[in-house]
Design a protein around this motif. Structure first.
Motif, PDB file in Angstrom:
ATOM      1  N   LEU A  72      -3.357   6.473   3.810  1.00  0.00           N
ATOM      2  CA  LEU A  72      -3.866   7.944   3.729  1.00  0.00           C
ATOM      3  C   LEU A  72      -3.156   9.212   4.281  1.00  0.00           C
ATOM      4  O   LEU A  72      -2.564  10.037   2.929  1.00  0.00           O
ATOM      5  N   ALA A  73      -2.628   9.427   5.169  1.00  0.00           N
ATOM      6  CA  ALA A  73      -1.958  11.067   6.264  1.00  0.00           C
ATOM      7  C   ALA A  73      -0.509  10.422   5.798  1.00  0.00           C
ATOM      8  O   ALA A  73       0.097  11.050   6.705  1.00  0.00           O
ATOM      9  N   THR A  74       0.729   9.748   5.109  1.00  0.00           N
ATOM     10  CA  THR A  74       1.934   9.556   5.399  1.00  0.00           C
ATOM     11  C   THR A  74       2.640  10.757   3.882  1.00  0.00           C
ATOM     12  O   THR A  74       1.991  10.955   3.282  1.00  0.00           O
ATOM     13  N   ASN A  75       3.514  11.023   4.392  1.00  0.00           N
ATOM     14  CA  ASN A  75       3.928  11.285   3.570  1.00  0.00           C
ATOM     15  C   ASN A  75       5.271  11.048   2.711  1.00  0.00           C
ATOM     16  O   ASN A  75       5.193  10.166   2.470  1.00  0.00           O
ATOM     17  N   PRO A  76       4.048  11.290   1.502  1.00  0.00           N
ATOM     18  CA  PRO A  76       4.814  10.606   0.050  1.00  0.00           C
ATOM     19  C   PRO A  76       5.872  10.178  -0.227  1.00  0.00           C
ATOM     20  O   PRO A  76       6.089   8.677  -0.583  1.00  0.00           O
ATOM     21  N   GLU A 146      -7.325  14.710  -8.226  1.00  0.00           N
ATOM     22  CA  GLU A 146      -6.110  15.973  -7.885  1.00  0.00           C
ATOM     23  C   GLU A 146      -4.619  15.962  -8.152  1.00  0.00           C
ATOM     24  O   GLU A 146      -4.218  16.391  -7.629  1.00  0.00           O
ATOM     25  N   GLY A 147      -4.165  14.345  -8.374  1.00  0.00           N
ATOM     26  CA  GLY A 147      -2.676  13.693  -8.422  1.00  0.00           C
ATOM     27  C   GLY A 147      -1.810  14.163  -7.201  1.00  0.00           C
ATOM     28  O   GLY A 147      -0.454  13.709  -6.783  1.00  0.00           O
ATOM     29  N   HIS A 148      -2.614  13.351  -5.787  1.00  0.00           N
ATOM     30  CA  HIS A 148      -2.515  12.396  -4.988  1.00  0.00           C
ATOM     31  C   HIS A 148      -1.679  11.282  -4.890  1.00  0.00           C
ATOM     32  O   HIS A 148      -2.709  11.041  -6.287  1.00  0.00           O
ATOM     33  N   THR A 149      -0.686  11.487  -4.462  1.00  0.00           N
ATOM     34  CA  THR A 149       0.004   9.600  -4.335  1.00  0.00           C
ATOM     35  C   THR A 149      -1.236   9.115  -2.816  1.00  0.00           C
ATOM     36  O   THR A 149      -0.726   9.136  -2.276  1.00  0.00           O
ATOM     37  N   VAL A 150      -2.471   8.155  -3.587  1.00  0.00           N
ATOM     38  CA  VAL A 150      -2.432   7.491  -2.407  1.00  0.00           C
ATOM     39  C   VAL A 150      -2.711   5.850  -3.501  1.00  0.00           C
ATOM     40  O   VAL A 150      -2.654   5.450  -4.721  1.00  0.00           O
ATOM     41  N   SER A 151      -2.310   5.126  -2.536  1.00  0.00           N
ATOM     42  CA  SER A 151      -2.358   3.213  -2.587  1.00  0.00           C
ATOM     43  C   SER A 151      -3.833   2.932  -3.774  1.00  0.00           C
ATOM     44  O   SER A 151      -5.100   3.880  -2.518  1.00  0.00           O
TER      45      SER A 151
END
Length: 183
Positions: A72-76, A146-151
């Motif tokens: 989760l905390a990785t720079n996309p 909210e548009g975050h990149t999440v697996s």
């Protein structure tokens, strides 16, 4: 002497895994904080757990939650650098949770009643961790919105983990669990 403080977060930001910074008020930071809290609460459960097998399962889950937090905390921009099972949640990890749930439910079938947590200190701590994992899951869903990149695999993992925590808490409670009275 090395110092634990860096002062880098004094501006209200925190570092991402593999570079970059985000606001500490970001919803993904909330999800990572929830995961950190779940790890700690599972530690409370493990510290008082009289069952070595259950304690071993809890310890393994604590370590896997670090994988979820890293994911989760990785720079996309750098997700391609993640290592499966180390910093990237995999479908095999989800499958393993499902297998463990199935095995544990076979050993101790769930009763079709509402459960009031607190039969034992260990079961109560696991139930508490379950609610924190559910909160993490809600924050991940919000982050996606909210548009975050999440697996999507992280989301599935958290969902299964909360189910597993429910089952583990029932194992930890054993026969000491009581149904709520209807007086």
């Amino acid at each position: 002497m090395s110092r634990i403080y860096t002062k880098a977060g004094d501006d209200g930001s925190t570092g991402l895994f593999l570079g970059g910074r985000v606001s500490k008020a970001d919803v993904l930071v909330d999800a990572c904080g929830d995961i950190d809290e779940a790890v700690a609460q599972l530690g409370v459960a493990r510290a008082g757990c009289p069952d070595p097998r259950l304690a071993s399962i809890i310890f393994a889950l604590q370590r896997e939650l670090f994988v979820a937090a890293a994911d989760l905390a990785t720079n996309p921009e750098h997700r391609g650098r993640l290592t499966p099972g180390v910093s990237l949640v995999t479908s095999e990890m989800v499958d393993a949770l499902e297998g463990l749930i199935d095995d544990l439910v076979t050993e101790r079938p769930l009763r079709p009643v509402f459960i009031v947590p607190g039969a034992t200190p260990t079961s109560a701590a696991i139930d508490h961790a379950r609610t924190v994992v559910r909160r993490a899951e809600r924050h991940v869903v919000r982050a996606l919105g909210e548009g975050h990149t999440v697996s999507p695999v992280v989301l599935a993992y958290l969902n299964r983990l909360s189910d597993l925590a429910f089952v583990l808490a029932r194992h930890a409670a054993g026969d000491q669990e009581e149904e709520p009275s209807h007086d």
